[in-house]
Design a protein around this motif. Structure first.
Motif, PDB file in Angstrom:
ATOM      1  N   ASP A 238      -4.219   5.055  -3.586  1.00 36.10           N
ATOM      2  CA  ASP A 238      -4.739   4.068  -2.644  1.00 36.10           C
ATOM      3  C   ASP A 238      -3.888   4.096  -1.372  1.00 36.10           C
ATOM      4  OD1 ASP A 238      -5.462   1.821  -1.204  1.00 36.10           O
ATOM      5  OD2 ASP A 238      -5.703   0.551  -2.969  1.00 36.10           O
ATOM      6  N   PRO A 239      -4.462   4.464  -0.216  1.00 36.84           N
ATOM      7  CA  PRO A 239      -3.675   4.521   1.030  1.00 36.84           C
ATOM      8  C   PRO A 239      -2.981   3.201   1.355  1.00 36.84           C
ATOM      9  CG  PRO A 239      -5.797   5.584   1.343  1.00 36.84           C
ATOM     10  CD  PRO A 239      -5.855   4.912   0.003  1.00 36.84           C
ATOM     11  N   ALA A 240      -3.627   2.080   1.048  1.00 33.19           N
ATOM     12  CA  ALA A 240      -3.022   0.778   1.333  1.00 33.19           C
ATOM     13  C   ALA A 240      -1.755   0.571   0.510  1.00 33.19           C
ATOM     14  CB  ALA A 240      -4.025  -0.342   1.055  1.00 33.19           C
ATOM     15  N   ASP A 241      -1.777   0.985  -0.747  1.00 35.02           N
ATOM     16  CA  ASP A 241      -0.582   0.862  -1.591  1.00 35.02           C
ATOM     17  C   ASP A 241       0.531   1.789  -1.110  1.00 35.02           C
ATOM     18  OD1 ASP A 241      -1.528  -1.142  -3.154  1.00 35.02           O
ATOM     19  OD2 ASP A 241      -1.652   0.013  -5.008  1.00 35.02           O
ATOM     20  N   ARG A 242       0.173   2.975  -0.636  1.00 35.88           N
ATOM     21  CA  ARG A 242       1.198   3.884  -0.121  1.00 35.88           C
ATOM     22  C   ARG A 242       1.838   3.318   1.147  1.00 35.88           C
ATOM     23  NH1 ARG A 242      -2.801   7.667  -1.169  1.00 35.88           N
ATOM     24  NH2 ARG A 242      -3.040   8.222   1.033  1.00 35.88           N
ATOM     25  N   ARG A 243       1.031   2.705   2.000  1.00 35.38           N
ATOM     26  CA  ARG A 243       1.593   2.073   3.201  1.00 35.38           C
ATOM     27  C   ARG A 243       2.485   0.903   2.821  1.00 35.38           C
ATOM     28  NH1 ARG A 243      -3.683   3.039   5.125  1.00 35.38           N
ATOM     29  NH2 ARG A 243      -4.333   0.910   4.614  1.00 35.38           N
ATOM     30  N   ARG A 244       2.051   0.134   1.835  1.00 34.70           N
ATOM     31  CA  ARG A 244       2.860  -0.998   1.394  1.00 34.70           C
ATOM     32  C   ARG A 244       4.211  -0.525   0.860  1.00 34.70           C
ATOM     33  NH1 ARG A 244       2.107  -4.780  -3.873  1.00 34.70           N
ATOM     34  NH2 ARG A 244       3.770  -6.266  -3.366  1.00 34.70           N
ATOM     35  N   ALA A 245       4.199   0.544   0.087  1.00 33.09           N
ATOM     36  CA  ALA A 245       5.446   1.072  -0.470  1.00 33.09           C
ATOM     37  C   ALA A 245       6.450   1.396   0.634  1.00 33.09           C
ATOM     38  CB  ALA A 245       5.162   2.317  -1.312  1.00 33.09           C
ATOM     39  N   ALA A 246       5.976   1.944   1.736  1.00 31.29           N
ATOM     40  CA  ALA A 246       6.869   2.401   2.802  1.00 31.29           C
ATOM     41  C   ALA A 246       7.337   1.284   3.723  1.00 31.29           C
ATOM     42  CB  ALA A 246       6.169   3.475   3.633  1.00 31.29           C
ATOM     43  N   THR A 247       6.660   0.123   3.702  1.00 28.10           N
ATOM     44  CA  THR A 247       6.958  -0.898   4.710  1.00 28.10           C
ATOM     45  C   THR A 247       7.291  -2.279   4.164  1.00 28.10           C
ATOM     46  OG1 THR A 247       4.588  -1.440   4.907  1.00 28.10           O
ATOM     47  CG2 THR A 247       5.463   0.259   6.393  1.00 28.10           C
ATOM     48  N   ASP A 248       6.958  -2.552   2.914  1.00 28.18           N
ATOM     49  CA  ASP A 248       7.091  -3.908   2.375  1.00 28.18           C
ATOM     50  C   ASP A 248       8.509  -4.135   1.857  1.00 28.18           C
ATOM     51  OD1 ASP A 248       6.974  -6.308   1.001  1.00 28.18           O
ATOM     52  OD2 ASP A 248       4.991  -5.935   0.149  1.00 28.18           O
ATOM     53  N   ARG A 249       9.329  -4.825   2.647  1.00 25.63           N
ATOM     54  CA  ARG A 249      10.724  -5.047   2.251  1.00 25.63           C
ATOM     55  C   ARG A 249      10.843  -5.963   1.037  1.00 25.63           C
ATOM     56  NH1 ARG A 249      11.117  -3.023   7.056  1.00 25.63           N
ATOM     57  NH2 ARG A 249      13.089  -2.202   7.870  1.00 25.63           N
ATOM     58  N   ASP A 250       9.933  -6.925   0.920  1.00 25.84           N
ATOM     59  CA  ASP A 250       9.961  -7.780  -0.272  1.00 25.84           C
ATOM     60  C   ASP A 250       9.782  -6.936  -1.530  1.00 25.84           C
ATOM     61  OD1 ASP A 250      10.305 -10.057   1.239  1.00 25.84           O
ATOM     62  OD2 ASP A 250       8.175 -10.569   1.281  1.00 25.84           O
ATOM     63  N   LEU A 251       8.917  -5.931  -1.451  1.00 27.21           N
ATOM     64  CA  LEU A 251       8.703  -5.040  -2.585  1.00 27.21           C
ATOM     65  C   LEU A 251       9.960  -4.233  -2.875  1.00 27.21           C
ATOM     66  CD1 LEU A 251       6.551  -4.003  -4.601  1.00 27.21           C
ATOM     67  CD2 LEU A 251       6.004  -2.218  -2.933  1.00 27.21           C
TER      68      LEU A 251
END
Length: 499
Positions: A238-251
């Motif tokens: 999922d492209p959205a999950d890949r973007r989240r992985a790279a940018t979501d500091r809370d994650l």
């Protein structure tokens, strides 16, 4: 995540997944105290794992005979291992402890760390009879007066550990474990009255690795198994999950308990860049598990596929197209499906080129020329990013889903993706389709692996050993044809199969 008394942000001290059997008491307080006496001060998350992993039943036996710990690298899992091994040697009266790692250098480093803890703690060092390092093994043996316990460090092999009747096993780098390794180590515990195994690792590169079964048991809450996993629950298709992985500091903080302590946010920022860990970032830093290889590809045996080759195969009548993009977006593919005069299916790769900038224009050209019954796109995959540009070209979803028009998009749901893969596999097995022997499809089928999808399976783009976009478009084109051909006008002049 938590905040220290000084206001410094730190990673989550409890895991995303935590399962353990019920217990009456825990040996952890004494284990943590012994570690502190040797200068090993444990973080709250390390104490959390020890507390629940060392739970004891009312009769004194361990509640968990297996403990599974999954946390990204550099967070401090070694501290848990060292606390355990100190306790097993000096506190809990174990006779033989086996510490195994995938590589010799990892086992050696673990030996040197615990040797250093013992040597810097006079009360422990005086109870050691010898430290040894020879013939590819290292170890610590206590004096007879101190109980004579032995801790052995070994690099795993098919036979390493076989023949030792150990009380406790530490299996570091557990992601590399194989069934052969387990056959060598598991019997060492079978005759012991109160055994325990501890597994430590990060998610494996191999989607068929043995530890996927351990993880499945842990997440299901299997009896006598404690399971702790800090990894993120993301779908890397999922492209959205890949973007989240790279940018979501809370994650980032949720997945790394030592972030803000041993690991800096700047380090993780650098790792998230293409020049850092790149596509490996979600697995290496966020502990994301790749989809597990599932049963399915065995039904697409290459010999069966090659037996369906017909260089003169031609379809007649309506067609459906489909498009797919590789996860790295370095190439894309268009496929077509239709029926032959004899009623068998015909599948073919129409176009395959580097990049993606050519795709929308080429699809518009094919749509104008062939008036297909549908154009299939798996919107959950990499090709989903094309939808906006396709709609700008007039290639859209049906205005009325019950009354689609020729050339409309056909976008499968997750269950339809799974169904399309199974239906394509059945068509190959049953011999109800033909192809012209294109190398792209042969290579894709040879390297294809599958991923679980609900109770079924689908092609796994990221875990396959070849570019499977030709197989994906063949599958999707067939599904689009089968689900749309009967819903649109069937009048169509047979034309030669020339694209």
């Amino acid at each position: 995540m938590t905040t220290s008394p000084l206001g410094v942000r730190r990673g989550a001290q409890t895991p995303r997944v935590g399962r353990w059997p019920a217990y009456a008491t825990s040996a952890a307080p004494e284990v943590i105290e012994l570690a502190a006496s040797a200068g090993l001060i444990l973080d709250p998350w390390q104490q959390y794992v020890l507390t629940h992993g060392l739970g004891e039943q009312a009769d004194g036996r361990w509640a968990a005979t297996k403990v599974s710990v999954w946390v990204p690298r550099q967070n401090g899992k070694g501290g848990i291992i060292e606390a355990l091994e100190l306790a097993w040697l000096f506190l809990l009266g174990e006779k033989l402890i086996l510490h195994s790692a995938h590589e010799y250098k990892t086992a050696q480093e673990a030996f040197l760390r615990i040797k250093g803890l013992c040597e810097q703690t006079p009360d422990l060092d005086r109870r050691v009879n010898r430290y040894w390092q020879a013939n590819g093994e290292q170890g610590i043996e206590l004096t007879r007066a101190a109980g004579g316990a032995r801790l052995r460090f070994i690099a795993r092999s098919k036979g390493s550990g076989r023949g030792f009747s150990g009380d406790k096993n530490v299996l570091d780098e557990a992601q590399e474990l194989t069934a052969q390794h387990r056959a060598a180590t598991l019997p060492t515990l079978s005759a012991r009255p109160n055994p325990q195994e501890w597994f430590f690792g990060t998610p494996p590169d191999d989607p068929a690795a043995w530890v996927y079964g351990l993880r499945a048991d842990g997440e299901a809450g299997a009896e006598r198994l404690a399971h702790f996993d800090w990894g993120a629950d993301l779908d890397l298709d999922d492209p959205a999950d890949r973007r989240r992985a790279a940018t979501d500091r809370d994650l980032w903080y949720a997945c790394n308990p030592a972030l803000g302590v041993r690991i800096t946010e700047e380090t993780v920022e650098d790792e998230a860049k293409p020049s850092g860990l790149g596509e490996a970032f979600p697995v290496e830093r966020l502990g994301v598990w790749l989809p597990r290889a599932a049963a399915g590809p065995s039904v697409l045996e290459i010999g069966v596929w090659q037996a369906l080759t017909d260089p003169d195969s031609r379809r007649e009548g309506p067609v459906a197209f489909a498009v797919d993009v590789t996860p790295s977006r370095d190439s894309a593919c268009i496929g077509v499906y239709g029926l032959r005069a004899d009623g068998l299916g015909h599948v073919e790769i129409v176009d395959r080129r580097p990049g993606t900038d050519w795709l929308v224009g080429r699809l518009a050209e094919l749509r104008q020329r062939w008036d297909p019954v549908a154009i299939g796109v798996d919107a959950k995959g990499p090709a989903g990013s094309l939808l906006v540009d396709l709609e700008k070209k007039g290639i859209c979803r049906p205005e009325d889903p019950d009354r689609p028009k020729r050339g409309d998009l056909a976008i499968p749901t997750a269950s339809e993706v799974a169904a399309s893969c199974g239906q394509f596999a059945d068509a190959v097995t049953q011999g109800t389709l033909r192809h012209i022997g294109q190398d792209e499809l042969t290579t894709a089928i040879t390297g294809a692996k599958t991923r679980p999808l609900g109770d079924a399976w689908a092609w796994g783009r990221r875990i396959s050993t070849a570019d499977i976009s030709p197989l994906v478009v063949a599958t999707t084109a067939r599904w689009a044809y089968e689900t749309r051909a009967h819903l649109v006008t069937t009048d169509y002049d047979p034309l030669a199969n020339i694209y």
